[in-house]
Design an enzyme around this catalytic site. Structure first.
Site, PDB file in Angstrom:
ATOM      1  N   HIS A 159      -7.879  -5.606   0.404  1.00 11.94           N
ATOM      2  CA  HIS A 159      -6.582  -4.918   0.537  1.00 11.94           C
ATOM      3  C   HIS A 159      -5.805  -5.487   1.730  1.00 11.94           C
ATOM      4  O   HIS A 159      -6.201  -5.288   2.883  1.00 11.94           O
ATOM      5  CB  HIS A 159      -6.905  -3.438   0.754  1.00 11.94           C
TER       6      HIS A 159
ATOM      7  N   SER B  36       0.817  -1.207   0.000  1.00 16.85           N
ATOM      8  CA  SER B  36       0.000   0.000   0.000  1.00 16.85           C
ATOM      9  C   SER B  36       0.858   1.267   0.000  1.00 16.85           C
ATOM     10  O   SER B  36       1.703   1.425  -0.866  1.00 16.85           O
ATOM     11  CB  SER B  36      -0.941  -0.059   1.197  1.00 16.85           C
TER      12      SER B  36
HETATM   13  C1  GTR Z   1      -5.241   4.673   1.844  1.00 15.83           C
HETATM   14  C2  GTR Z   1      -4.693   5.463   0.703  1.00 15.83           C
HETATM   15  C3  GTR Z   1      -3.998   4.563  -0.265  1.00 15.83           C
HETATM   16  C4  GTR Z   1      -3.115   3.514   0.385  1.00 15.83           C
HETATM   17  C5  GTR Z   1      -3.638   3.071   1.721  1.00 15.83           C
HETATM   18  C6  GTR Z   1      -2.661   2.334   2.627  1.00 15.83           C
HETATM   19  O1  GTR Z   1      -5.980   5.386   2.731  1.00 15.83           O
HETATM   20  O2  GTR Z   1      -5.789   6.099   0.090  1.00 15.83           O
HETATM   21  O3  GTR Z   1      -3.281   5.321  -1.195  1.00 15.83           O
HETATM   22  O4  GTR Z   1      -1.825   3.925   0.473  1.00 15.83           O
HETATM   23  O5  GTR Z   1      -4.145   4.092   2.478  1.00 15.83           O
HETATM   24  O6  GTR Z   1      -1.503   2.670   2.724  1.00 15.83           O
HETATM   25  O7  GTR Z   1      -3.150   1.455   3.299  1.00 15.83           O
END
Ligand code: GTR
Length: 423
Positions: free
Chosen positions: A395, A254
């Site tokens: 995710h 991420s």
């Molecule tokens: C979210 C963000 C993403 C991603 C994520 C993470 O809120 O919108 O770009 O980086 O965090 O790091 O889990």
């Protein structure tokens, strides 16, 4: 207060899961027609046809463009670093590994920043081993239930922290045994140690160790700092007798996937760079305007990119670069981009296409990138020199992802081609 600290810690532990606002586009038919800046055409119009031209001219030009317009310039100055072993256990994880805890003290401008590396080295080894380097989000103590693992220095500042922190031990585990059984070492650190991930984090971050920044809109912030920190971990790893300095694998999930790609672009010691669901500002093409967009990311996280990036909020088609050019800077080293079907916010197709459009740089070296613009089906990994998979689910970094990364690294390093002496 204890309850507040606990809730704060839970937020930190689960920081990698996120809401997907309804105004974002998730409809492929609404992706605008876009033209990507050509990877191999230099700003002066020359078309690169050789490795020499790529390395001499185009690669440095792209590095500069991405530094000035997206991630910020990494200062040239060095800060002093010292290392202290503050924990050691030769029989960690039921004897599978030697665990070390190494406190990095960075000194500059009369200040110090401390960061704690958690290290696991496989005990069954003959010779030097490949090493996974990667930040964790929630603190070293949260990625394992090993009771000897200390709290990361970032947490020192929290009032009345100990009992609340203890409750988050092991809450976001990494599959350490799986990785170590495959013969790989692991070095991790809490990313907040390097730059506390909030809009007011700079004064406590490693940025404060450098002379006053004069780079204006191109000044580095958190992503640049996290990338810099990965290289400092690599400095230490390369000096260890158990580590194979030619087999460094940088992995990031991420926001740390974004930082890993930027680190891998700048620091050629990372032989494998793995972007797990890095999304916007990572592997995903910005010009697709799908899922998270430049406007949203630069307003939610004003401290991540250099200030110049926010001028492309709602103006992605004006971007003079796109993320395929970042990925191409990893060439000729190994690149793995991975997505999850349930993570549309990160735009899986945009991530795949980022890697696909980076592939001409690999072709210059005679290496096979991604050869089709069509994405593979779920759970059908492509392990060319550039690798990609998409799995079902949300995710996260799952065991499925780790198994694919281990298989790919085995292949990249020729491990398992002949019987491994230590297995
Ligand atoms: C979210 C963000 C993403 C991603 C994520 C993470 O809120 O919108 O770009 O980086 O965090 O790091 O889990």
């Amino acid at each position: 207060m204890k309850r507040f600290v606990f809730l704060l810690l839970i937020t930190i532990v689960f920081t990698a899961s996120h809401a997907q606002p309804s105004e974002a586009n998730y409809d492929e038919s609404r992706v605008p027609h876009y033209t990507l800046p050509d990877l191999l055409t230099c700003q002066d119009g020359t078309v690169v046809t050789s490795v020499r031209e790529w390395e001499r001219h185009r690669r440095p030009e792209l590095l500069r463009q991405l530094a000035d317009g997206e991630y910020g310039r990494t200062p040239k100055g060095r800060v002093r670093v010292s290392y202290d072993i503050v924990g050691q256990n030769a029989q960690a994880l039921n004897g599978l590994a030697t665990q070390q805890q190494v406190l990095f003290t960075f000194t500059g401008q009369g200040r110090q920043v401390k960061a704690l590396a958690l290290v696991y080295i496989p005990n069954q080894r003959s010779g030097r081993v490949p090493v996974f380097i990667g930040y964790n989000f929630p603190g070293n103590h949260a990625i394992t239930d090993d009771p000897e693992v200390r709290f990361s220095p970032f947490f020192e500042r929290l009032p009345d922290k100990d009992s609340a922190l203890e409750r988050t031990r092991g809450m976001s585990r990494w599959p350490l045994s799986m990785i170590l059984e495959r013969g790989y070492a692991v070095v991790t650190m809490c990313y907040n140690d390097i730059y506390p991930d909030n809009a007011d984090g700079a004064p406590q971050s490693i940025l404060s160790l450098f002379p006053a920044n004069t780079d204006g809109e191109a000044r580095w912030q958190a992503l640049g700092a996290w990338a810099w920190g990965s290289s400092r971990i690599a400095d230490w790893v390369c000096r260890q007798s158990w580590a194979d300095a030619h087999k460094l694998i940088l992995i990031g999930h991420s926001r740390q996937g974004k930082a890993a790609l930027w680190a891998g672009a700048q620091d050629t010691r990372f032989e494998v760079v793995i972007s797990n669901e890095s999304g916007c500002g990572g592997a995903a093409l910005s010009k697709r305007e799908f899922g998270e967009r430049v406007g949203r990311i630069t307003s939610s996280f004003p401290h991540w990119f250099c200030p110049a990036f926010s001028q492309y909020a709602g103006r992605e088609q004006q971007l003079p670069f796109d993320q395929h050019q970042l990925l191409a800077l990893i060439a000729p080293r190994h690149l793995y981009v991975a997505s999850a079907e349930g993570d549309q916010w990160s735009d899986p197709r945009g991530e795949y296409l980022g890697a696909y459009h980076a592939s001409p740089a690999y072709a210059l070296y005679g290496l096979r990138g991604l050869t089709s613009s069509d994405m593979p089906a779920l759970h059908q990994p492509i392990h060319n020199h550039v690798a990609y998979h998409i799995r079902a689910g949300r995710h996260d970094v799952t065991d499925y992802d780790w198994q694919r990364y281990l298989d790919y690294c085995d292949h990249a390093f020729g491990i398992g081609l002949s019987p491994r002496p230590h297995l």
